[in-house]
Design a protein around this motif. Structure first.
Motif, PDB file in Angstrom:
ATOM      1  N   LEU A   1       0.650  -0.979  -0.304  1.00  0.00           N
ATOM      2  CA  LEU A   1       0.327   0.058   0.094  1.00  0.00           C
ATOM      3  C   LEU A   1       0.760   1.071  -0.416  1.00  0.00           C
ATOM      4  N   ALA A   2       0.709   2.414  -0.926  1.00  0.00           N
ATOM      5  CA  ALA A   2       1.527   3.878  -1.276  1.00  0.00           C
ATOM      6  C   ALA A   2       0.172   4.613  -0.649  1.00  0.00           C
ATOM      7  N   TYR A   3       1.082   5.485   0.529  1.00  0.00           N
ATOM      8  CA  TYR A   3      -0.750   6.219   1.206  1.00  0.00           C
ATOM      9  C   TYR A   3       0.550   7.625   1.016  1.00  0.00           C
ATOM     10  N   ASN A   4      -0.178   8.813   0.738  1.00  0.00           N
ATOM     11  CA  ASN A   4       0.517  10.004   1.781  1.00  0.00           C
ATOM     12  C   ASN A   4      -0.592  10.360   2.541  1.00  0.00           C
ATOM     13  N   ILE A   5      -0.429  10.827   3.748  1.00  0.00           N
ATOM     14  CA  ILE A   5      -1.112  10.863   5.298  1.00  0.00           C
ATOM     15  C   ILE A   5      -1.153  12.146   5.791  1.00  0.00           C
ATOM     16  N   ARG A   6      -0.783  12.969   4.906  1.00  0.00           N
ATOM     17  CA  ARG A   6      -0.593  13.995   5.917  1.00  0.00           C
ATOM     18  C   ARG A   6      -0.622  14.816   6.510  1.00  0.00           C
ATOM     19  N   SER A   7       0.676  13.661   7.756  1.00  0.00           N
ATOM     20  CA  SER A   7       1.233  13.861   8.248  1.00  0.00           C
ATOM     21  C   SER A   7       0.359  14.023   9.813  1.00  0.00           C
ATOM     22  N   MET A   8      -0.704  13.022   9.639  1.00  0.00           N
ATOM     23  CA  MET A   8      -1.705  12.660  10.158  1.00  0.00           C
ATOM     24  C   MET A   8      -2.971  13.906  10.724  1.00  0.00           C
ATOM     25  N   ARG A   9      -3.146  14.785   9.817  1.00  0.00           N
ATOM     26  CA  ARG A   9      -3.710  15.880  10.523  1.00  0.00           C
ATOM     27  C   ARG A   9      -5.584  15.962  10.253  1.00  0.00           C
ATOM     28  N   ASP A  10      -5.521  14.423   9.599  1.00  0.00           N
ATOM     29  CA  ASP A  10      -6.914  14.537   9.317  1.00  0.00           C
ATOM     30  C   ASP A  10      -7.473  13.395  10.440  1.00  0.00           C
ATOM     31  N   ASP A  11      -8.465  12.425   9.851  1.00  0.00           N
ATOM     32  CA  ASP A  11      -9.524  12.101  11.005  1.00  0.00           C
ATOM     33  C   ASP A  11      -8.689  10.291  10.960  1.00  0.00           C
TER      34      ASP A  11
ATOM     35  N   ALA B   1       4.742  11.296   6.942  1.00  0.00           N
ATOM     36  CA  ALA B   1       4.686  11.079   8.134  1.00  0.00           C
ATOM     37  C   ALA B   1       4.828  12.133   8.973  1.00  0.00           C
ATOM     38  N   PRO B   2       4.128  12.704  10.415  1.00  0.00           N
ATOM     39  CA  PRO B   2       4.415  13.085  10.827  1.00  0.00           C
ATOM     40  C   PRO B   2       6.132  13.187  11.108  1.00  0.00           C
ATOM     41  N   ILE B   3       7.106  14.522  11.144  1.00  0.00           N
ATOM     42  CA  ILE B   3       8.456  14.792  11.303  1.00  0.00           C
ATOM     43  C   ILE B   3       8.576  15.910  12.317  1.00  0.00           C
ATOM     44  N   PHE B   4       7.307  16.475  12.937  1.00  0.00           N
ATOM     45  CA  PHE B   4       7.876  17.549  14.513  1.00  0.00           C
ATOM     46  C   PHE B   4       7.402  16.682  15.902  1.00  0.00           C
ATOM     47  N   PHE B   5       6.860  17.672  16.434  1.00  0.00           N
ATOM     48  CA  PHE B   5       7.059  17.240  17.516  1.00  0.00           C
ATOM     49  C   PHE B   5       5.756  15.994  18.148  1.00  0.00           C
ATOM     50  N   ARG B   6       6.937  15.137  18.633  1.00  0.00           N
ATOM     51  CA  ARG B   6       6.574  13.246  19.298  1.00  0.00           C
ATOM     52  C   ARG B   6       5.898  12.706  17.857  1.00  0.00           C
TER      53      ARG B   6
ATOM     54  N   ARG C   1       7.435  10.252  16.178  1.00  0.00           N
ATOM     55  CA  ARG C   1       7.625   8.986  16.814  1.00  0.00           C
ATOM     56  C   ARG C   1       6.137   7.580  17.452  1.00  0.00           C
ATOM     57  N   LYS C   2       5.389   8.975  18.504  1.00  0.00           N
ATOM     58  CA  LYS C   2       4.868   8.124  19.088  1.00  0.00           C
ATOM     59  C   LYS C   2       3.289   8.674  18.322  1.00  0.00           C
ATOM     60  N   LYS C   3       3.297   9.804  17.381  1.00  0.00           N
ATOM     61  CA  LYS C   3       1.839   9.361  16.001  1.00  0.00           C
ATOM     62  C   LYS C   3       1.806   8.495  15.040  1.00  0.00           C
ATOM     63  N   LEU C   4       3.358   8.293  14.789  1.00  0.00           N
ATOM     64  CA  LEU C   4       3.084   7.183  13.932  1.00  0.00           C
ATOM     65  C   LEU C   4       2.580   5.850  14.618  1.00  0.00           C
ATOM     66  N   ALA C   5       4.047   5.595  15.639  1.00  0.00           N
ATOM     67  CA  ALA C   5       3.301   4.254  17.100  1.00  0.00           C
ATOM     68  C   ALA C   5       2.012   3.871  16.911  1.00  0.00           C
ATOM     69  N   ARG C   6       0.747   4.802  17.111  1.00  0.00           N
ATOM     70  CA  ARG C   6      -0.267   4.430  17.080  1.00  0.00           C
ATOM     71  C   ARG C   6      -0.625   4.433  16.161  1.00  0.00           C
ATOM     72  N   LEU C   7      -0.523   4.522  14.323  1.00  0.00           N
ATOM     73  CA  LEU C   7      -0.889   4.146  13.658  1.00  0.00           C
ATOM     74  C   LEU C   7      -0.620   3.272  13.428  1.00  0.00           C
TER      75      LEU C   7
ATOM     76  N   ASP D   1      -2.713  -3.110  13.419  1.00  0.00           N
ATOM     77  CA  ASP D   1      -2.020  -4.121  13.382  1.00  0.00           C
ATOM     78  C   ASP D   1      -0.531  -4.556  12.867  1.00  0.00           C
ATOM     79  N   LEU D   2       0.678  -3.680  12.494  1.00  0.00           N
ATOM     80  CA  LEU D   2       1.640  -3.105  12.074  1.00  0.00           C
ATOM     81  C   LEU D   2       2.261  -2.843  12.918  1.00  0.00           C
TER      82      LEU D   2
END
Length: 251
Positions: free
Chosen positions: A23-33, A54-59, A61-67, A72-73
């Protein structure tokens, strides 16, 4: 254009080759839903997710880990250390090597990079690269050449690359990539074609490519896939995802 070909599920063949969903996916820094984003990714049942923005600023790693946890990845590599591209994978993948690559910075433009890895699925060995290419035509063309060089340097026979190219299939950089790699959507159309913008897609600027020894079983935007709704696709981010099923030979 939308096709009705049934996309194969992930599988390991008796000879050790592997059917892999990418899967290839631009997730816009997880700023949406982010709940909608997680539902879309989960419904695609991917073995590998090639993420852009992917998020690249404050925390970050934590944001990407939550996703990753919500789908289940696990995080394979990338994120802030690759200036946005990242790779997630499931536990089916055995990771041999991972490396984040920062590309030369042009003053006044966004920093770009690649998230790269070499993984195994059963007896199949695969190079993987996630990219988000420049908005500027000349810089994008050079980055396309660097992408091909990085794949060649992995020392693997089979590889897949994907992401947000910021260019349509008739563009110069897209053409440069397809002199060496196969455009998976062209090789085996499945699902819908256009990837941007999510609220009214009218162009294909996101793609998955594979080396010529990889068999493409289907590739496209996963509209109509069980568990995916139009509302979630529109709410998750501003791009639509591209999903491919690939058969990776033993090697």
């Amino acid at each position: 254009m939308e096709t009705t070909l049934v996309l194969p599920n992930s599988a390991t063949e008796p000879d050790g080759s592997a059917v892999v969903r990418v899967l290839a996916y631009n997730i816009r820094s997880m700023r949406d839903d982010t709940a909608a984003l997680a539902r879309v990714i989960s419904a695609c049942a991917p073995d590998l997710v090639l993420i852009q923005e992917a998020p690249i600023f404050f925390r970050w790693r934590k944001k990407l880990a939550r996703l990753a946890a919500a789908t289940d990845l696990v995080i394979l590599t990338g994120g802030g250390t690759a200036a946005g591209p990242a790779i997630l994978c499931n536990l089916r993948a055995t990771v041999e090597h991972a490396e984040d690559v920062l590309l030369p910075l042009t003053p006044g433009r966004h920093r770009r990079g690649f998230a790269t890895a070499v993984v195994r699925f059963a007896g199949a060995r695969l190079g993987v690269l996630s990219c988000h290419l420049s908005l500027e035509r000349g810089e994008r063309y050079e980055q396309g050449g660097t992408l091909l060089d990085r794949l060649a340097a992995m020392g693997v026979e089979h590889a897949v690359a994907g992401g947000d190219l910021n260019e349509r299939p008739d563009g110069r950089t897209f053409g440069r990539l397809t002199t060496v790699l196969r455009d998976c959507r062209t090789a085996a159309p499945w699902g819908a074609e256009h990837t941007f913008p999510a609220t009214g897609p009218d162009r294909r600027i996101d793609a998955i490519f594979a080396t010529k020894g990889v068999e493409v079983l289907g590739c496209g935007v996963p509209t109509g896939l069980p568990g995916i709704t139009e509302d979630d696709l529109r709410a998750a981010t501003d791009h639509l995802p591209v999903l491919a099923a690939l058969r990776i030979p033993v090697g």
